[in-house]
Write an enzyme that holds these catalytic residues in place. Structure first.
Site, PDB file in Angstrom:
ATOM      1  N   ILE A  17      28.085 -13.719  64.578  1.00 14.86           N
ATOM      2  CA  ILE A  17      27.697 -12.325  64.338  1.00 14.86           C
ATOM      3  C   ILE A  17      27.098 -12.181  62.937  1.00 14.86           C
ATOM      4  O   ILE A  17      26.071 -11.529  62.750  1.00 14.86           O
ATOM      5  CB  ILE A  17      28.918 -11.394  64.523  1.00 14.86           C
ATOM      6  CG1 ILE A  17      29.405 -11.471  65.973  1.00 14.86           C
ATOM      7  CG2 ILE A  17      28.568  -9.961  64.142  1.00 14.86           C
ATOM      8  CD1 ILE A  17      30.760 -10.840  66.239  1.00 14.86           C
ATOM      9  N   TYR A 144      45.840 -14.323  65.469  1.00 11.37           N
ATOM     10  CA  TYR A 144      44.521 -13.873  65.008  1.00 11.37           C
ATOM     11  C   TYR A 144      44.437 -12.345  65.093  1.00 11.37           C
ATOM     12  O   TYR A 144      44.066 -11.664  64.133  1.00 11.37           O
ATOM     13  CB  TYR A 144      43.434 -14.536  65.865  1.00 11.37           C
ATOM     14  CG  TYR A 144      42.136 -13.782  65.913  1.00 11.37           C
ATOM     15  CD1 TYR A 144      41.233 -13.838  64.857  1.00 11.37           C
ATOM     16  CD2 TYR A 144      41.803 -12.989  67.027  1.00 11.37           C
ATOM     17  CE1 TYR A 144      40.041 -13.127  64.899  1.00 11.37           C
ATOM     18  CE2 TYR A 144      40.617 -12.288  67.072  1.00 11.37           C
ATOM     19  CZ  TYR A 144      39.736 -12.349  66.017  1.00 11.37           C
ATOM     20  OH  TYR A 144      38.562 -11.645  66.058  1.00 11.37           O
ATOM     21  N   LYS A 185      29.536 -22.139  68.157  1.00 19.10           N
ATOM     22  CA  LYS A 185      30.971 -21.925  68.300  1.00 19.10           C
ATOM     23  C   LYS A 185      31.516 -22.648  69.511  1.00 19.10           C
ATOM     24  O   LYS A 185      32.707 -22.729  69.706  1.00 19.10           O
ATOM     25  CB  LYS A 185      31.248 -20.442  68.567  1.00 19.10           C
ATOM     26  CG  LYS A 185      31.107 -19.544  67.438  1.00 19.10           C
ATOM     27  CD  LYS A 185      31.169 -18.104  67.903  1.00 19.10           C
ATOM     28  CE  LYS A 185      32.517 -17.751  68.416  1.00 19.10           C
ATOM     29  NZ  LYS A 185      33.021 -16.506  67.859  1.00 19.10           N
ATOM     30  N   TYR A 279      46.870 -14.119  76.065  1.00 20.28           N
ATOM     31  CA  TYR A 279      45.673 -13.714  76.806  1.00 20.28           C
ATOM     32  C   TYR A 279      45.620 -12.209  77.001  1.00 20.28           C
ATOM     33  O   TYR A 279      46.639 -11.568  77.265  1.00 20.28           O
ATOM     34  CB  TYR A 279      45.740 -14.392  78.178  1.00 20.28           C
ATOM     35  CG  TYR A 279      44.439 -14.481  78.930  1.00 20.28           C
ATOM     36  CD1 TYR A 279      43.462 -15.406  78.567  1.00 20.28           C
ATOM     37  CD2 TYR A 279      44.206 -13.663  80.036  1.00 20.28           C
ATOM     38  CE1 TYR A 279      42.284 -15.503  79.286  1.00 20.28           C
ATOM     39  CE2 TYR A 279      43.023 -13.769  80.767  1.00 20.28           C
ATOM     40  CZ  TYR A 279      42.075 -14.684  80.376  1.00 20.28           C
ATOM     41  OH  TYR A 279      40.907 -14.792  81.102  1.00 20.28           O
TER      42      TYR A 279
HETATM   43  N1  LIG Z   1      32.781 -12.861  68.722  1.00 21.98           N
HETATM   44  C1  LIG Z   1      33.586 -11.923  69.176  1.00 21.98           C
HETATM   45  O1  LIG Z   1      33.663 -11.687  70.400  1.00 21.98           O
HETATM   46  C2  LIG Z   1      34.424 -11.103  68.233  1.00 21.98           C
HETATM   47  C3  LIG Z   1      35.256 -10.127  68.780  1.00 21.98           C
HETATM   48  C4  LIG Z   1      36.043  -9.360  67.918  1.00 21.98           C
HETATM   49  C5  LIG Z   1      35.985  -9.548  66.549  1.00 21.98           C
HETATM   50  N2  LIG Z   1      35.187 -10.532  66.045  1.00 21.98           N
HETATM   51  C6  LIG Z   1      35.171 -10.708  64.591  1.00 21.98           C
HETATM   52  O2  LIG Z   1      33.842 -10.746  64.134  1.00 21.98           O
HETATM   53  C7  LIG Z   1      33.729 -11.592  62.997  1.00 21.98           C
HETATM   54  C8  LIG Z   1      32.661 -12.634  63.239  1.00 21.98           C
HETATM   55  O3  LIG Z   1      33.043 -13.383  64.373  1.00 21.98           O
HETATM   56  P1  LIG Z   1      32.110 -14.471  65.023  1.00 21.98           P
HETATM   57  O4  LIG Z   1      32.225 -14.323  66.487  1.00 21.98           O
HETATM   58  O5  LIG Z   1      30.772 -14.426  64.392  1.00 21.98           O
HETATM   59  O6  LIG Z   1      32.909 -15.787  64.614  1.00 21.98           O
HETATM   60  P2  LIG Z   1      32.413 -17.128  63.918  1.00 21.98           P
HETATM   61  O7  LIG Z   1      33.585 -18.039  63.971  1.00 21.98           O
HETATM   62  O8  LIG Z   1      31.137 -17.575  64.508  1.00 21.98           O
HETATM   63  O9  LIG Z   1      32.127 -16.644  62.432  1.00 21.98           O
HETATM   64  C9  LIG Z   1      33.104 -16.567  61.427  1.00 21.98           C
HETATM   65  C10 LIG Z   1      32.493 -17.193  60.201  1.00 21.98           C
HETATM   66  O10 LIG Z   1      33.378 -17.059  59.107  1.00 21.98           O
HETATM   67  C11 LIG Z   1      33.490 -18.311  58.422  1.00 21.98           C
HETATM   68  N3  LIG Z   1      34.809 -18.271  57.786  1.00 21.98           N
HETATM   69  C12 LIG Z   1      36.023 -18.221  58.384  1.00 21.98           C
HETATM   70  N4  LIG Z   1      36.996 -18.062  57.481  1.00 21.98           N
HETATM   71  C13 LIG Z   1      36.377 -18.012  56.266  1.00 21.98           C
HETATM   72  C14 LIG Z   1      36.843 -17.851  54.947  1.00 21.98           C
HETATM   73  N5  LIG Z   1      38.133 -17.663  54.656  1.00 21.98           N
HETATM   74  N6  LIG Z   1      35.932 -17.867  53.936  1.00 21.98           N
HETATM   75  C15 LIG Z   1      34.623 -18.048  54.198  1.00 21.98           C
HETATM   76  N7  LIG Z   1      34.127 -18.185  55.438  1.00 21.98           N
HETATM   77  C16 LIG Z   1      34.992 -18.169  56.452  1.00 21.98           C
HETATM   78  C17 LIG Z   1      33.272 -19.356  59.485  1.00 21.98           C
HETATM   79  O11 LIG Z   1      32.823 -20.582  58.987  1.00 21.98           O
HETATM   80  C18 LIG Z   1      32.222 -18.685  60.360  1.00 21.98           C
HETATM   81  O12 LIG Z   1      30.921 -18.964  59.928  1.00 21.98           O
HETATM   82  C19 LIG Z   1      35.114 -12.203  62.783  1.00 21.98           C
HETATM   83  O13 LIG Z   1      35.781 -11.463  61.790  1.00 21.98           O
HETATM   84  C20 LIG Z   1      35.782 -12.008  64.130  1.00 21.98           C
HETATM   85  O14 LIG Z   1      37.175 -11.894  63.990  1.00 21.98           O
HETATM   86  C21 LIG Z   1      34.407 -11.315  66.858  1.00 21.98           C
END
Ligand SMILES: NC(=O)c1ccc[n+]([C@@H]2O[C@H](COP(=O)([O-])OP(=O)(O)OC[C@H]3O[C@@H](n4cnc5c(N)ncnc54)[C@H](O)[C@@H]3O)[C@@H](O)[C@H]2O)c1
Length: 312
Positions: A17, A144, A185, A279
């Protein structure tokens, strides 16, 4: 808000994202100065192909924000350990890193007059009755999601403090996001369900479905999520908002939609769900307040998102 000439930090900018957000801002606001912090734990440098800004390849927790950034106008905080399926031993790390990196950014933002928009998750609702509403049924079922709820609890203590300084603090509870750049991912554990089903079906294989496939998800396209982040800077209130379509679709229906899209007639291969305890069986967003205060509603339903995203 016009982001040209603004100094913007996007944490997790190499992730799914975050990278979509980085590149959209770069394209829409060519004069924005964009910085990414990402420790590349689940993100990938290829996601940032074409990025013209700066990257700090480190954990948010280890970055001396004051030193690197005497001033920032906006932070979009997307970084998090996003694994929902982890061992008991890993839980402390997920909870600690996710909460403390948020807390650091929050304190930085308040003391440096910086707007902060951050990613929360529909995971905070666990298996509460749908449609899910902010402030109701917040009972996460994995570490999480717990870390995300604690972030939100902390944010609730700060909404007024930001408001008094005329600053935005907005938390976005994304439902199940799918779209370009989730490719890196993809492992056994990660990647959206849409991508996993599609990858199997595209090869002519029966998609593996847990349980009876009647579990439902509110799928939201990443372009809608990026738009929600940008609109948060004009939010009428500092709040938490659900970011979903408001419509839950079963996994069986999702397979039907993909069959139609691909011109196939593949039947699911049902398997016992190995992740029963952590889940979510039914997620559906109530987006009434999101529409009202954020002026956001989704532009893509599942068919439209799939068409925009995937190749038949
Ligand atoms: N993808 C989904 O369906 C979804 C749903 C709900 C919430 N989210 C939230 O959206 C955000 C982005 O999710 P995503 O799907 O892009 O996940 P992603 O795993 O692709 O991206 C997370 C990024 O954060 C980096 N990261 C993790 N911990 C870190 C830290 N402490 N310091 C620096 N970098 C760090 C990772 O390397 C990664 O690039 C997250 O906060 C996730 O919890 C995603």
């Amino acid at each position: 808000m016009d982001l040209n000439k603004k100094k913007i930090l996007i944490t997790g900018g190499a992730g799914f994202i975050g990278a979509n957000l980085v590149l959209e801002i770069q394209e829409k606001y060519p004069e924005a100065e964009i910085f990414v912090i990402d420790n590349f734990s689940s993100g990938h440098f290829q996601n940032l192909s074409g990025f013209k800004g700066d990257v700090i390849a480190n954990n948010v927790l280890n970055v001396d924000l004051d030193k690197f950034f005497p001033k920032l106008d906006i932070i979009f905080h997307q970084a998090a350990i996003t694994d929902t399926i982890i061992s008991r031993d890993e839980e402390q790390k997920v909870i600690y890193e996710n909460i403390e990196s948020f807390r650091n950014l929050l304190n930085y933002a308040l003391s440096h007059n910086t707007h902060l928009v951050y990613a929360s998750s529909s995971g905070v609702y666990g298996n509460s009755a749908p449609p899910m509403k902010v402030g109701e049924g917040e009972y996460p079922v994995n570490a999480y999601a717990f870390s995300k709820l604690i972030q939100d609890n902390i944010a609730r203590e700060y909404f007024d403090l930001f408001e008094k300084k005329n600053l935005k603090l907005v938390g976005l509870r994304y439902f199940v996001v799918y779209g370009p750049k989730e490719y890196y991912k993809v492992t056994e554990k990660k990647g959206s369900l849409i991508w996993k089903l599609y990858s199997q079906m595209k090869k002519g294989k029966s998609p593996i479905v847990f349980g009876d496939g009647k579990q439902k998800r509110d799928f939201i396209y990443v372009k809608d999520v990026v738009r929600a982040n940008l609109l948060s800077l004009n939010s009428k209130v500092n709040e938490l908002f659900n970011i979903g379509t408001g419509k839950a679709i079963s996994v069986n229906e999702t397979v039907d939609t993909l069959n139609k899209f691909l011109g196939t007639n593949l039947k699911p291969e049902y398997q016992e769900n190995p992740f029963k305890d952590s889940y979510q069986y039914y997620t559906e967003a109530d987006i009434t307040t999101t529409k009202k205060y954020l002026n956001w509603e989704p532009k893509y339903n599942l068919e439209q998102g799939i068409k925009d995203y995937l190749k038949p």
